[in-house]
Design an enzyme around this catalytic site. Sequence first.
Site, short mmCIF file in Angstrom:
data_model
loop_
_atom_site.label_atom_id
_atom_site.label_comp_id
_atom_site.label_asym_id
_atom_site.label_seq_id
_atom_site.Cartn_x
_atom_site.Cartn_y
_atom_site.Cartn_z
N GLY A 46 0.84 -1.19 0.00
CA GLY A 46 0.00 0.00 0.00
C GLY A 46 0.87 1.24 0.00
CD GLN A 51 3.41 5.72 2.86
OE1 GLN A 51 2.46 5.21 2.27
NE2 GLN A 51 4.29 4.99 3.52
CB CYS A 94 4.99 2.04 7.84
SG CYS A 94 4.57 3.55 6.96
CG LEU A 95 6.68 0.88 1.90
CD1 LEU A 95 6.06 1.17 0.55
CD2 LEU A 95 7.83 -0.11 1.76
CG HIS A 136 -0.80 1.23 7.45
ND1 HIS A 136 0.16 0.76 8.32
CD2 HIS A 136 -0.11 1.99 6.54
CE1 HIS A 136 1.36 1.23 7.97
NE2 HIS A 136 1.22 1.97 6.89
CD GLU A 137 -1.35 2.45 2.86
OE1 GLU A 137 -0.82 3.56 2.93
OE2 GLU A 137 -0.72 1.38 2.92
O1 GNR Z 1 3.90 -2.69 2.71
C1 GNR Z 1 3.22 -2.52 3.73
N1 GNR Z 1 2.85 -3.59 4.47
C2 GNR Z 1 1.93 -3.54 5.50
C3 GNR Z 1 1.84 -4.64 6.34
C4 GNR Z 1 0.93 -4.65 7.37
C5 GNR Z 1 0.09 -3.57 7.57
C6 GNR Z 1 0.20 -2.46 6.76
C7 GNR Z 1 1.10 -2.45 5.72
S1 GNR Z 1 1.20 -1.07 4.68
C8 GNR Z 1 2.83 -1.15 4.16
C9 GNR Z 1 3.12 -0.11 3.09
C10 GNR Z 1 2.96 1.27 3.68
O2 GNR Z 1 3.71 1.80 4.42
N2 GNR Z 1 1.84 1.90 3.39
O3 GNR Z 1 1.60 3.09 3.92
NI NI Z 2 2.60 3.14 5.79
#
Ligand code: GNR
Ligand code: NI
Length: 174
Positions: A46, A51, A94-95, A136-137
């Site tokens: 995601g 970001q 999270c990236l 999360h997003e």
């Molecule tokens: O790649 C991602 N993996 C993930 C794993 C568990 C819960 C949420 C995520 S989102 C994350 C990519 C990201 O940072 N999106 O904002």
């Molecule tokens: Ni994230």
Amino acid sequence: MALKKILTEPDPILRQISKPVEIVDDTIRKLMDDMLETMYAAPGIGLAAIQIGVPKRIIVLDISKDPEKKEPMYFINPEKIYASKDQATYEEGCLSVPGQFAEIDRPDKCHIKYLDYNGNPKELKAEGLLATCIQHEMDHLEGILFIDYLSKLKKSMITKKLSKQKKELERIVV
Ligand code: GNR
Ligand code: NI
């Protein structure tokens, strides 16, 4: 399409509140294409526009297991119209918080209202990993990161580690 740089914590831009998209045009679609390419390259499941430094309420997702079969999803101006009382726990990453993972509780199911790639209004019922990922997003659109749900101590350990890593990288680059 183009790869964009993903901002990492601590970066004040990640704390901005993203603004609604007014018109879904080719510029917005190009931005979503770039976001998707950047997400696949990372790799991640995601990405929110903030970001890559763009404070617009746009999310891309692909939670398909098979990398051969791409199933991209696009969400513009997403709004949560239902969240279950039941919670689910997932190990989140999270990236923008590289190398850090933590178990986070969120509503297990949610319904989302949004505009699709073509600007058409849609609704989606999500559960499991999809629900976790969308929430999360959507947090990114409010300037919230998963580490904000951890204890003060855990959060500050992660933030300190990341800012130290950033300073070391700067030293190597300069
Ligand atoms: O790649 C991602 N993996 C993930 C794993 C568990 C819960 C949420 C995520 S989102 C994350 C990519 C990201 O940072 N999106 O904002
Ligand atoms: Ni994230």
